[in-house]
Design an enzyme around this catalytic site. Sequence first.
Site: not given
Ligand code: NAD
Length: 434
Positions: A154, A249, A260
């Site tokens: 989270r 929740f 998310c």
């Molecule tokens: P984010 O946007 O913060 O991070 C994604 C990163 O990937 C970015 O920094 C982007 O520049 C990079 N990226 C994109 N294409 C790329 C490539 N070809 N090569 C290298 N880097 C690349 O997103 P996030 O919040 O970290 O979420 C990432 C995934 O995890 C999503 O699918 C999201 O649904 C999932 N997720 C997020 C959370 C959360 O709390 N943020 C929790 C669980 C799961």
Amino acid sequence: MKIGIIGTGYVGLVTAVGLADMGHDVIGTDTVREKIEKASKGIPHLYEPGLDELLRKNLKRGNIRFTHSLVKAIQESDVLFVCVNTPQKEDGTTDMTYVESVSRTIAENLNSYKLIVEKSTVPVRTSLWIRRTINLYKRSDEDFDVASNPEFLREGSAVQDFMNPERIVIGVESERAKEILVGIYKKFEDRILITNIDTAEIIKHASNSFLATKISYINLISELCEKTDADVELVAKGMGQDSRIGPQFLKAGLGYGGSCFPKDVRALIKMGEDLGVDMNLLSDVDKINKQRIKVFLQKIKKALWIVKKKKIAVLGLSFKPETDDIRNAPGISIIKELLADGANLRLYDPKAMDKMKKIFPPKIPKILYFQSPFEAVEGADAMLIITEWNEFRDMDMSKVRELMANPIIIDGRNVFKPEEVRNLGFEYYLVGKK
Ligand code: NAD
């Protein structure tokens, strides 16, 4: 076992640092140069409690490195955690462009066996597409496996969650992949759940959508409470004491936001519909959530009658406390609507102002940003609480009362004790209770 982290955003950076702290040899990469440059210097590009110290500690220990080159990260790693963004498209489906692009680059640089791990939240059956893409584009005979290891951290307590997970879900389809992932998470052996890949992919979406359902459910009940003399907080307490329901929740408020829940609920609806399953339950969850903003705006209008030219202090911009993330933050929709109605907004957030300035640049007198909540409320006709930062809960409310032009609080998170603020002379509007 060398681990490559592709995408060092909220999930990737925490995963990279967390795995490094567990003693693994980690290399992180991202397309955004600034993120890599900062991370290499021990400065996270995002705010997450405890992340900066852990990053610096592991850089010093030599367990973690960062590179601009995706190719280098692929070639130097045995296991690749794909942590790229999977945003939502207009129709609610997931935009898999980044995952596809990474899969192709992996294929083109397959210099040894690789285990490709989906860490991003992806629709069920994504592993089949990754496998197919790699098989189509690969130029060598090297073998590979695909696995799913959804992330449940989270934001706001991401480091703590990653280092003390309640469960580790591992979706695999080969013994080799299973052994590698179980080895990586050996420390948490007692809470590993091994499934096939489809199951692991669905666990993630099903979990987020269930939590979102709980939130929409209590928000629905809060509307019922507002029309009667019931108190939604006591209703939630009474419900939550039943161990089959549980207390978490069940906090009524402005609904869920962030990167998310909104997207994952909509993605699951689309997934179900595409597979011929009636997903109306979740469509209603989404509908109730959107309705929260309208209900809040109605309260503001009820309190102020006319919003035009009123000075309104907006406290809390991040989608929840302890993060600077504003993706799908309720504040964005509320600010947009109030600006359209001609309000003059005075914004404050402990961590998220820089990000919000990119969406709403400062503009006198419509949008002003302040360095403290007290500056923001000065001369205000009303104060809105959008995010429940502790800083707001602990404010000296007598001082706030003196600074405001009109003592009106419209609280989307029920942060104050009603008698206390009302005794100070505030008109106080809450969620789901009087
Ligand atoms: P984010 O946007 O913060 O991070 C994604 C990163 O990937 C970015 O920094 C982007 O520049 C990079 N990226 C994109 N294409 C790329 C490539 N070809 N090569 C290298 N880097 C690349 O997103 P996030 O919040 O970290 O979420 C990432 C995934 O995890 C999503 O699918 C999201 O649904 C999932 N997720 C997020 C959370 C959360 O709390 N943020 C929790 C669980 C799961």
